[in-house]
Structures are given as C-alpha cells and as structure tokens.
Design a protein around this motif. Structure first.
Motif, mmCIF file in Angstrom:
data_model
loop_
_atom_site.group_PDB
_atom_site.id
_atom_site.type_symbol
_atom_site.label_atom_id
_atom_site.label_comp_id
_atom_site.label_asym_id
_atom_site.label_seq_id
_atom_site.Cartn_x
_atom_site.Cartn_y
_atom_site.Cartn_z
ATOM 1 N N GLY A 1 30.772 -86.485 4.439
ATOM 2 C CA GLY A 1 31.247 -87.042 3.235
ATOM 3 C C GLY A 1 31.321 -86.213 2.287
ATOM 4 N N ARG A 2 30.790 -86.727 0.912
ATOM 5 C CA ARG A 2 30.596 -85.740 -0.253
ATOM 6 C C ARG A 2 29.441 -84.712 -0.248
ATOM 7 N NH1 ARG A 2 28.360 -87.777 -5.922
ATOM 8 N NH2 ARG A 2 27.018 -88.830 -4.411
ATOM 9 N N ILE A 3 29.724 -83.665 -0.857
ATOM 10 C CA ILE A 3 28.998 -82.865 -1.310
ATOM 11 C C ILE A 3 28.468 -82.539 -2.658
ATOM 12 C CG2 ILE A 3 28.348 -80.145 -1.298
ATOM 13 C CD1 ILE A 3 30.649 -79.904 1.072
ATOM 14 N N VAL A 4 27.106 -82.652 -2.950
ATOM 15 C CA VAL A 4 26.683 -82.569 -4.428
ATOM 16 C C VAL A 4 25.692 -81.440 -4.474
ATOM 17 C CG1 VAL A 4 25.606 -83.571 -6.276
ATOM 18 C CG2 VAL A 4 26.954 -85.101 -4.499
ATOM 19 N N TYR A 5 26.055 -80.413 -5.445
ATOM 20 C CA TYR A 5 25.380 -79.156 -5.492
ATOM 21 C C TYR A 5 24.700 -78.978 -6.566
ATOM 22 C CZ TYR A 5 29.516 -76.731 -7.040
ATOM 23 O OH TYR A 5 30.573 -76.625 -7.511
ATOM 24 N N ALA A 6 23.322 -78.352 -6.766
ATOM 25 C CA ALA A 6 22.735 -77.874 -7.850
ATOM 26 C C ALA A 6 23.416 -76.854 -8.666
ATOM 27 C CB ALA A 6 21.290 -77.628 -7.895
ATOM 28 N N VAL A 7 23.602 -75.742 -7.982
ATOM 29 C CA VAL A 7 24.313 -74.473 -8.674
ATOM 30 C C VAL A 7 25.497 -73.924 -7.451
ATOM 31 C CG1 VAL A 7 22.058 -73.590 -9.861
ATOM 32 C CG2 VAL A 7 22.620 -72.923 -7.494
ATOM 33 N N SER A 8 26.418 -73.390 -8.138
ATOM 34 C CA SER A 8 27.688 -73.182 -7.616
ATOM 35 C C SER A 8 27.439 -71.471 -6.886
ATOM 36 C CB SER A 8 28.926 -72.920 -8.655
ATOM 37 O OG SER A 8 28.775 -71.961 -9.275
ATOM 38 N N THR A 9 28.444 -71.322 -5.992
ATOM 39 C CA THR A 9 28.586 -70.104 -5.497
ATOM 40 C C THR A 9 28.773 -68.918 -6.409
ATOM 41 O OG1 THR A 9 29.319 -71.098 -3.474
ATOM 42 C CG2 THR A 9 29.901 -68.808 -3.766
ATOM 43 N N ALA A 10 29.738 -69.349 -7.355
ATOM 44 C CA ALA A 10 30.093 -68.490 -8.629
ATOM 45 C C ALA A 10 28.697 -68.006 -9.417
ATOM 46 C CB ALA A 10 30.922 -68.964 -9.331
ATOM 47 N N GLN A 11 27.845 -68.921 -9.703
ATOM 48 C CA GLN A 11 26.748 -68.608 -10.288
ATOM 49 C C GLN A 11 25.914 -67.928 -9.614
ATOM 50 O OE1 GLN A 11 26.092 -72.940 -10.969
ATOM 51 N NE2 GLN A 11 25.347 -72.672 -12.979
ATOM 52 N N LEU A 12 25.647 -68.308 -8.439
ATOM 53 C CA LEU A 12 24.733 -67.273 -7.481
ATOM 54 C C LEU A 12 25.119 -65.940 -7.481
ATOM 55 C CD1 LEU A 12 22.146 -66.923 -5.875
ATOM 56 C CD2 LEU A 12 23.738 -67.870 -3.929
ATOM 57 N N ALA A 13 26.659 -65.798 -7.292
ATOM 58 C CA ALA A 13 27.124 -64.433 -6.973
ATOM 59 C C ALA A 13 26.975 -63.590 -8.435
ATOM 60 C CB ALA A 13 28.529 -64.395 -6.631
ATOM 61 N N ALA A 14 27.240 -64.421 -9.619
ATOM 62 C CA ALA A 14 26.955 -63.723 -10.716
ATOM 63 C C ALA A 14 25.394 -63.262 -10.961
ATOM 64 C CB ALA A 14 27.379 -64.627 -11.912
ATOM 65 N N TRP A 15 24.512 -64.182 -10.782
ATOM 66 C CA TRP A 15 23.128 -63.688 -11.002
ATOM 67 C C TRP A 15 22.840 -62.465 -10.024
ATOM 68 C CZ3 TRP A 15 21.120 -69.322 -9.692
ATOM 69 C CH2 TRP A 15 21.466 -70.290 -10.619
ATOM 70 N N ARG A 16 23.251 -62.602 -8.899
ATOM 71 C CA ARG A 16 22.743 -61.693 -7.787
ATOM 72 C C ARG A 16 23.306 -60.129 -8.186
ATOM 73 N NH1 ARG A 16 20.786 -62.124 -3.154
ATOM 74 N NH2 ARG A 16 21.972 -60.676 -2.003
ATOM 75 N N SER A 17 24.803 -60.305 -8.673
ATOM 76 C CA SER A 17 25.437 -59.093 -9.224
ATOM 77 C C SER A 17 24.705 -58.336 -10.462
ATOM 78 C CB SER A 17 26.930 -59.159 -9.606
ATOM 79 O OG SER A 17 27.386 -58.304 -10.279
ATOM 80 N N GLY A 18 24.258 -59.232 -11.358
ATOM 81 C CA GLY A 18 23.401 -58.794 -12.606
ATOM 82 C C GLY A 18 22.122 -58.314 -12.247
ATOM 83 N N TRP A 19 21.718 -58.510 -11.066
ATOM 84 C CA TRP A 19 20.218 -58.218 -10.652
ATOM 85 C C TRP A 19 20.307 -56.919 -9.635
ATOM 86 C CZ3 TRP A 19 18.928 -63.760 -9.177
ATOM 87 C CH2 TRP A 19 18.694 -64.527 -10.157
ATOM 88 N N GLY A 20 21.713 -56.445 -9.321
ATOM 89 C CA GLY A 20 21.761 -55.388 -8.743
ATOM 90 C C GLY A 20 21.479 -55.767 -7.135
ATOM 91 N N ALA A 21 21.863 -56.668 -6.428
ATOM 92 C CA ALA A 21 21.721 -57.230 -5.224
ATOM 93 C C ALA A 21 22.752 -56.715 -4.581
ATOM 94 C CB ALA A 21 21.501 -58.710 -4.964
ATOM 95 N N PRO A 22 22.700 -56.607 -3.214
ATOM 96 C CA PRO A 22 23.964 -56.172 -2.501
ATOM 97 C C PRO A 22 25.036 -57.441 -2.311
ATOM 98 C CG PRO A 22 21.953 -56.169 -1.092
ATOM 99 C CD PRO A 22 21.637 -56.348 -2.568
ATOM 100 N N ASP A 23 26.231 -57.040 -2.384
ATOM 101 C CA ASP A 23 27.215 -58.153 -2.192
ATOM 102 C C ASP A 23 27.104 -58.874 -0.744
ATOM 103 O OD1 ASP A 23 28.547 -57.203 -4.149
ATOM 104 O OD2 ASP A 23 29.920 -55.976 -3.501
ATOM 105 N N SER A 24 27.394 -60.150 -0.752
ATOM 106 C CA SER A 24 27.261 -60.847 0.469
ATOM 107 C C SER A 24 27.848 -60.426 1.446
ATOM 108 C CB SER A 24 27.669 -62.237 0.097
ATOM 109 O OG SER A 24 27.747 -63.169 1.367
ATOM 110 N N PRO A 25 27.752 -60.390 3.031
ATOM 111 C CA PRO A 25 28.678 -59.754 3.811
ATOM 112 C C PRO A 25 30.017 -60.930 4.112
ATOM 113 C CG PRO A 25 26.650 -60.981 4.831
ATOM 114 C CD PRO A 25 26.354 -60.775 3.331
ATOM 115 N N VAL A 26 29.752 -62.105 3.186
ATOM 116 C CA VAL A 26 30.670 -63.279 3.559
ATOM 117 C C VAL A 26 31.357 -63.504 2.074
ATOM 118 C CG1 VAL A 26 31.222 -65.614 4.068
ATOM 119 C CG2 VAL A 26 29.760 -64.141 5.423
#
Length: 160
Positions: free
Chosen positions: A101-126
């Motif tokens: 059923g339902r999914i409830v999350y604390a942070v979004s994929t978009a938030q995480l991707a933006a943080w990682r990009s800002g920190w210079g982390a490599p892109d996700s393979p997915v």
C-alpha cells in the motif's frame, strides 16, 4: 504530492531516520525503512545492506520481499512502507509487484540528487525518478520538512 503527515506518520519516519543513522554507523549508506501493517503494528524494519557489493540490498526491497513471503495480498495492500528516502526505481517496482500500500518518505529522490550533486558526488547509475512514475497507483506522501536537516546531515556524513 504531500498531504499533511499525521503524528503517527512522523513517529514512523523518525524511526526510519534512526535506522538510517544505524546503517551509516554500520558502514552502510544511510537508509532505513519500516513496514507497518493495516492494524498500525510495526511488522518489520530494515536498513541498507549494500556494502558487501550487492546493490539490491535496499531496505525497501527487503521489506517488499518479506511482505510477499509473510503477508496475505489484502494485508500487503493495507500496509504502509515508511522510509528515510523515497524509493529508487528498483524498490518502487518491487513495492508495486508485491502489491504493498501507501509509501511515506522523509526526503525525496530529487532532494537527495540535488544534495549529492552539490557535494560533487558521482551520478547514480539509475535515473532518479519519483516513485509515482514507477508505480502510478500507489498513494505516496512526503517529504517531511521537519526531518530534512537530519537526513541531509546523515547523507553528508556518508560522503566522508
């Protein structure tokens, strides 16, 4: 995508953040998830377990597998998966195939991707996609703004 989260939702999400911290302390990426049954009972918890090289050992995927083996289709449909981070496409697909059923999350994929990009982390393979793009019929709530800084700090710490 978000209606206001309930007090119970926030209790479960805070537990997910605790589990994410435990994962990080164990040398894993900071992700944690909780499966709550239709009667609001916590049925199962898990953390990320990918450090051994198997990148499919995400907690959301493990909870989907556990639910498929232990719950009736009706109970799966009435359950909620709480998670520290929005499901990746792999986990979203597992969620949909198992009929949770339902999914409830604390942070979004978009938030995480933006943080990682800002920190210079490599892109996700997915490709990072919202869970609703993978499982369009599932009810999704998140993010939880009150948990954003905690999750950002955990992910920043995971970068070394």
């Amino acid at each position: 995508m978000t209606a206001e989260l309930s007090a119970a939702d926030l209790v479960h999400l805070r537990r997910c953040v605790e589990l994410a911290g435990q994962a990080l302390d164990a040398g894993e990426e900071p992700f944690g998830s909780v499966l709550v049954g239709p009667d609001e009972e916590v049925l199962q918890e898990d953390i990320n377990r990918t450090s051994g090289g198997d990148q499919t050992r995400h907690p959301e995927f493990e909870l989907a597998r556990w639910a498929a083996e232990n719950l009736s289709p009706e109970d799966r449909a009435g359950s909620t998966v709480y998670t520290s981070g929005e499901h990746c496409p792999m986990c979203a697909a597992a969620h949909g195939w198992v009929g949770l059923g339902r999914i409830v999350y604390a942070v979004s994929t978009a938030q995480l991707a933006a943080w990682r990009s800002g920190w210079g982390a490599p892109d996700s393979p997915v490709t990072p996609l919202p869970v609703g793009d993978i499982v369009p019929g599932v009810a999704v709530q998140g993010p939880a703004p009150e948990l954003e800084e905690q999750m950002r700090a955990l992910h920043r710490r995971s970068m070394g």
